[in-house]
Design a protein around this motif. Structure first.
Motif, PDB file in Angstrom:
ATOM      1  N   VAL A  62       0.837  -1.208   0.000  1.00  0.00           N
ATOM      2  CA  VAL A  62       0.000   0.000   0.000  1.00  0.00           C
ATOM      3  C   VAL A  62       0.871   1.258   0.000  1.00  0.00           C
ATOM      4  O   VAL A  62       0.409   2.338   0.379  1.00  0.00           O
ATOM      5  CB  VAL A  62      -0.970   0.013   1.209  1.00  0.00           C
ATOM      6  CG1 VAL A  62      -2.021  -1.059   1.046  1.00  0.00           C
ATOM      7  CG2 VAL A  62      -0.224  -0.165   2.528  1.00  0.00           C
ATOM      8  N   ARG A  85      -0.480   4.599  -1.402  1.00  0.00           N
ATOM      9  CA  ARG A  85      -1.730   5.178  -0.909  1.00  0.00           C
ATOM     10  C   ARG A  85      -1.467   6.346   0.034  1.00  0.00           C
ATOM     11  O   ARG A  85      -0.406   6.424   0.662  1.00  0.00           O
ATOM     12  CB  ARG A  85      -2.561   4.113  -0.169  1.00  0.00           C
ATOM     13  CG  ARG A  85      -2.903   2.895  -1.019  1.00  0.00           C
ATOM     14  CD  ARG A  85      -3.564   3.302  -2.314  1.00  0.00           C
ATOM     15  NE  ARG A  85      -4.755   4.131  -2.082  1.00  0.00           N
ATOM     16  CZ  ARG A  85      -5.368   4.835  -3.022  1.00  0.00           C
ATOM     17  NH1 ARG A  85      -4.908   4.834  -4.259  1.00  0.00           N
ATOM     18  NH2 ARG A  85      -6.440   5.564  -2.732  1.00  0.00           N
ATOM     19  N   ASP A 103     -11.654   8.970   0.647  1.00  0.00           N
ATOM     20  CA  ASP A 103     -10.740   8.094  -0.076  1.00  0.00           C
ATOM     21  C   ASP A 103     -11.099   6.654   0.241  1.00  0.00           C
ATOM     22  O   ASP A 103     -11.374   6.315   1.401  1.00  0.00           O
ATOM     23  CB  ASP A 103      -9.284   8.364   0.345  1.00  0.00           C
ATOM     24  CG  ASP A 103      -8.280   7.870  -0.693  1.00  0.00           C
ATOM     25  OD1 ASP A 103      -8.364   6.689  -1.082  1.00  0.00           O
ATOM     26  OD2 ASP A 103      -7.422   8.662  -1.114  1.00  0.00           O
ATOM     27  N   VAL A 114      -6.679   4.329   2.459  1.00  0.00           N
ATOM     28  CA  VAL A 114      -5.530   5.065   2.991  1.00  0.00           C
ATOM     29  C   VAL A 114      -4.744   4.110   3.888  1.00  0.00           C
ATOM     30  O   VAL A 114      -5.262   3.107   4.368  1.00  0.00           O
ATOM     31  CB  VAL A 114      -5.956   6.316   3.794  1.00  0.00           C
ATOM     32  CG1 VAL A 114      -6.673   7.307   2.903  1.00  0.00           C
ATOM     33  CG2 VAL A 114      -6.823   5.930   4.993  1.00  0.00           C
ATOM     34  N   THR A 172      -5.050  -0.448   7.174  1.00  0.00           N
ATOM     35  CA  THR A 172      -5.689   0.342   6.127  1.00  0.00           C
ATOM     36  C   THR A 172      -7.089   0.768   6.563  1.00  0.00           C
ATOM     37  O   THR A 172      -7.699   0.161   7.456  1.00  0.00           O
ATOM     38  CB  THR A 172      -5.787  -0.455   4.814  1.00  0.00           C
ATOM     39  OG1 THR A 172      -6.521  -1.674   5.059  1.00  0.00           O
ATOM     40  CG2 THR A 172      -4.404  -0.789   4.285  1.00  0.00           C
TER      41      THR A 172
END
Length: 321
Positions: free
Chosen positions: A247, A250, A276, A279, A292
């Motif tokens: 990730v 992100r 979003d 994230v 996350t």
């Protein structure tokens, strides 16, 4: 940074397994399934928990992210990420499988120009419809399509929408065409090669496929299996990326120490951040990856979380180095 926790007590006569947290970028060799490659590395590490982030066919080589420990919680993100490939097509010959393993169905003359090739390639940019090949692992009534194909059966398949984000000609030497493609999940490059061949009027099949990227991860830093087999477990661990590698592209949300505990318990938090869908969330210390979340109307909504024990293990390893 990878993390090694205390060993797990072994069964009598067996070497102890270790709790290892991190992501290893493997350059998968030809002829090996993704799971076989994973299990080989897992045995070398004696890792307790492992998975991979996106299957590669045995006939494909290249980037295969291997996830260990807490990183397995985020493997699905690797499955869903866009992928990048280099593919080599043999023009003028179609086969039963769409690749070099199949029997030849038809041969046609190859009479092309660079302009015609580039025009054909452009047709496949953007959203397209693909019919999954019979020689694929896609399931139908609990059985993989390739099982039906091996039995000489063909079943009806619905076309699926995929997206070709980028497609360019790399090389062309008469009867062989090399392309580079960046595509959405679920894209069959073998089918793409066949469809390009038909658009060119001569047919084609895939003779080589190499994955060069998966999401934000690339082949840079990927290691060959033979190199790992010649190394010890500690040397393999030293090549690992942090748990949050999948990730890394992100947006970041950072929480205070007080908010960290509440977030790890699954509670929503109010934050000042644009909406979003995904994230990555950290505690007050830079290394404290928590998991996350998504942001909706000012709410930080937990998705996949590390346990407090995992977070502490990562922080301990970082500070002890």
């Amino acid at each position: 940074m990878h993390v090694r926790a205390p060993s797990v007590a072994p069964a009598p006569g067996r070497r102890p397994k270790r709790v290892v947290h991190g992501v290893l970028l493997l350059d998968k060799p030809l002829g090996l399934s993704s799971n076989d490659a994973l299990q080989r590395v897992r045995r070398l590490l004696r890792a307790e928990k492992a998975g991979h982030a996106g299957t590669l066919d045995p006939l494909a080589t290249g980037l295969l992210p291997l996830c260990f420990g807490a990183a397995t919680k985020f493997a699905q993100l690797g499955l869903e990420a866009d992928k990048g490939y280099r593919a080599v097509m043999q023009l003028g010959v179609t086969t039963t499988t769409g690749d070099a393993e199949g029997e030849v169905l038809r041969t046609r003359p190859v009479q092309l120009t660079l302009e015609k090739i580039e025009a054909a390639i452009r047709q496949f940019l953007g959203p397209i419809e693909q019919v999954p090949p019979m020689h694929s692992a896609l399931k139908r009534d609990g059985k993989a399509l390739y099982e039906y194909a091996r039995a000489g059966l063909e079943v009806e398949r619905e076309a699926r929408r995929v997206t070709i984000h980028a497609l360019r000609l790399v090389d062309w030497n008469g009867e062989r065409l090399e392309i580079e493609v960046r595509c959405s999940k679920g894209t069959y490059v073998r089918t793409l090669a066949q469809d390009i061949g038909e658009a060119l009027g001569c047919g084609a099949h895939l003779v080589a496929l190499r994955r060069i990227s998966s999401g934000a991860l690339g082949l840079e830093g990927a290691v060959a299996l033979v190199t790992l087999e010649d190394a010890g477990a500690d040397a393999i661990e030293a090549r690992m990326l942090p748990v949050d590698a999948l990730v890394a592209d992100r947006p970041v949300v950072r929480l205070s120490a007080e908010e960290t505990g509440r977030f790890l318990s699954g509670m929503r938090r109010k934050i000042d951040h644009p909406d979003d869908e995904l994230v990555r969330v950290y505690g007050p210390q830079p290394a404290a990856f928590l998991g996350t979340a998504r942001v909706k109307a000012g709410d930080l909504i937990p998705l996949r979380l590390l346990s407090p024990v995992e977070v502490e293990a990562i922080l301990h390893t970082r500070t002890s180095r």
